[in-house]
Design an enzyme around this catalytic site. Structure first.
Site, PDB file in Angstrom:
ATOM      1  N   LYS A  10       7.793   1.695   7.852  1.00  0.00           N
ATOM      2  CA  LYS A  10       6.386   1.234   7.806  1.00  0.00           C
ATOM      3  C   LYS A  10       6.041   0.464   9.081  1.00  0.00           C
ATOM      4  O   LYS A  10       6.527   0.798  10.154  1.00  0.00           O
ATOM      5  CB  LYS A  10       6.146   0.414   6.542  1.00  0.00           C
ATOM      6  N   HIS A  93       1.380   9.693   2.745  1.00  0.00           N
ATOM      7  CA  HIS A  93       1.917   8.544   1.999  1.00  0.00           C
ATOM      8  C   HIS A  93       0.756   7.859   1.269  1.00  0.00           C
ATOM      9  O   HIS A  93      -0.371   7.829   1.775  1.00  0.00           O
ATOM     10  CB  HIS A  93       2.591   7.578   2.980  1.00  0.00           C
ATOM     11  N   GLU A  95      -0.047   4.904   1.040  1.00  0.00           N
ATOM     12  CA  GLU A  95      -0.712   3.865   1.847  1.00  0.00           C
ATOM     13  C   GLU A  95      -1.703   4.490   2.814  1.00  0.00           C
ATOM     14  O   GLU A  95      -2.720   3.878   3.149  1.00  0.00           O
ATOM     15  CB  GLU A  95       0.342   3.000   2.565  1.00  0.00           C
ATOM     16  N   GLU A 160       6.242   9.878  -5.435  1.00  0.00           N
ATOM     17  CA  GLU A 160       6.264   8.422  -5.339  1.00  0.00           C
ATOM     18  C   GLU A 160       5.164   7.834  -6.222  1.00  0.00           C
ATOM     19  O   GLU A 160       3.993   7.795  -5.816  1.00  0.00           O
ATOM     20  CB  GLU A 160       5.987   7.981  -3.893  1.00  0.00           C
ATOM     21  N   GLY A 166       6.938  -0.601  -3.337  1.00  0.00           N
ATOM     22  CA  GLY A 166       6.911  -1.969  -2.807  1.00  0.00           C
ATOM     23  C   GLY A 166       6.699  -3.029  -3.867  1.00  0.00           C
ATOM     24  O   GLY A 166       6.443  -4.185  -3.549  1.00  0.00           O
ATOM     25  N   SER A 205      10.657   1.672  -4.854  1.00  0.00           N
ATOM     26  CA  SER A 205      11.593   0.581  -5.133  1.00  0.00           C
ATOM     27  C   SER A 205      13.020   1.059  -5.410  1.00  0.00           C
ATOM     28  O   SER A 205      13.713   0.503  -6.260  1.00  0.00           O
ATOM     29  CB  SER A 205      11.076  -0.283  -6.288  1.00  0.00           C
ATOM     30  N   GLY A 226      11.536   2.515   1.209  1.00  0.00           N
ATOM     31  CA  GLY A 226      10.759   1.598   2.035  1.00  0.00           C
ATOM     32  C   GLY A 226      11.563   0.337   2.308  1.00  0.00           C
ATOM     33  O   GLY A 226      12.397   0.271   3.204  1.00  0.00           O
ATOM     34  N   GLY A 227      11.314  -0.697   1.502  1.00  0.00           N
ATOM     35  CA  GLY A 227      11.911  -2.019   1.726  1.00  0.00           C
ATOM     36  C   GLY A 227      13.412  -1.994   1.979  1.00  0.00           C
ATOM     37  O   GLY A 227      13.901  -2.660   2.905  1.00  0.00           O
TER      38      GLY A 227
HETATM   39  C1  PEP Z   1       7.673   3.972   0.324  1.00  0.00           C
HETATM   40  O1  PEP Z   1       6.914   3.272   0.987  1.00  0.00           O
HETATM   41  O2  PEP Z   1       7.659   5.188   0.479  1.00  0.00           O
HETATM   42  C2  PEP Z   1       8.548   3.302  -0.635  1.00  0.00           C
HETATM   43  C3  PEP Z   1       9.184   4.040  -1.503  1.00  0.00           C
HETATM   44  O3  PEP Z   1       8.630   1.930  -0.536  1.00  0.00           O
HETATM   45  P1  PEP Z   1       9.593   0.974  -1.415  1.00  0.00           P
HETATM   46  O4  PEP Z   1      10.962   1.586  -1.395  1.00  0.00           O
HETATM   47  O5  PEP Z   1       9.535  -0.340  -0.713  1.00  0.00           O
HETATM   48  O6  PEP Z   1       9.015   0.938  -2.793  1.00  0.00           O
END
Ligand code: PEP
Length: 245
Positions: A10, A93, A95, A160, A166, A205, A226-227
């Site tokens: 990100k 995505h 976002e 997702e 997140g 997550s 992501g994180g």
């Molecule tokens: C993502 O942004 O595609 C994602 C899965 O983030 P996170 O793992 O932080 O939930």
């Protein structure tokens, strides 16, 4: 097919820490039973690609424009990602869909541009919390698949659930099993036999503690992280939890 563990960094990481993270991934990447991909922000693609050259860890962008060039201030073309060392790109995505109003039609155009530039697209789909509460998750995801993927499609789909991104809330194994079986059926319905070979990632997550159970669910072809992709040890722990092909 090997599972794919993809990190979406990100809007994190200046170039120096990005290279450090890439080196950490590189050091632990040998011997994992999955394919690995990291997607840094645009400005870090080139140094990260250099740091990972010859390692087998691929590099991707997080978005691209639908056109190859032109008067599009602030945008980046797929061919520019390729030029910087990327071979993959995340498209659609949630976002981008939420914060930049990206529609299925625009996502499809971007996928075509990506493939034209020699990139492998990862197309994201998933329902919001309200849509799930209204029992619309399969309907929404079915529409996103038919609207966002060009025919033929050579790429990867990431399921997702938006409410799990997140937030630290992960879909249950049962939710994931239901949705991945649904996505597989849709892909086969829409693409015929080729639909069996499209990898479907789970994203939302995923962490070292839950990766093993999520990656063991049928039709889960890997994870979009992501994180937990911002620390090499966490990302590699998820990679080590991948199911061997
Ligand atoms: C993502 O942004 O595609 C994602 C899965 O983030 P996170 O793992 O932080 O939930």
């Amino acid at each position: 097919m090997r599972q794919l563990i993809a990190g979406n960094w990100k809007m994190h990481m200046l170039r120096a820490p990005a290279v450090e993270l890439a080196r950490g991934v590189r050091e632990g990447a040998q011997g994992v039973a999955c394919d690995l991909l990291v997607c840094p922000p645009f400005t870090a693609i080139e140094p990260v690609a250099s740091a990972l050259a010859g390692s087998g860890v691929a590099v991707g962008g997080q978005d691209c424009h639908a056109k190859g060039q032109g008067a599009h201030t602030g945008d980046v073309a797929a061919v520019m990602l390729r030029d910087a060392g990327a071979t993959w790109v995340i498209i659609g995505h949630s976002e981008r869909r939420q914060n930049h109003g990206e529609t299925d039609e625009l996502v499809r155009e971007k996928v075509l541009a990506a493939v034209d530039a020699g990139l492998t697209p990862i197309v994201c789909v998933g329902e919001t919390e309200d849509q799930r509460a209204a029992g619309q998750e399969t309907e929404v995801v079915g529409w996103q698949i038919s609207g966002s993927l060009p025919k033929p499609f050579s790429g990867v789909v990431a399921y997702e659930p938006v409410w799990a991104i997140g937030t630290g809330r992960t879909a249950t194994g049962q939710d994931v099993a239901i949705m991945h079986a649904f996505v597989r059926d849709e892909l086969v319905r829409q693409f015929g036999e080729a639909g069996h070979d499209i990898r479907i990632l789970y994203g939302g997550s995923m962490r070292p503690a839950n990766a093993g159970s999520l990656l063991a669910v049928p039709h889960v072809g890997g994870g979009l992280i992501g994180g937990a992709s911002l620390k090499a040890e966490d990302f590699l722990a998820i990679a080590r939890a991948a199911k061997p092909a």
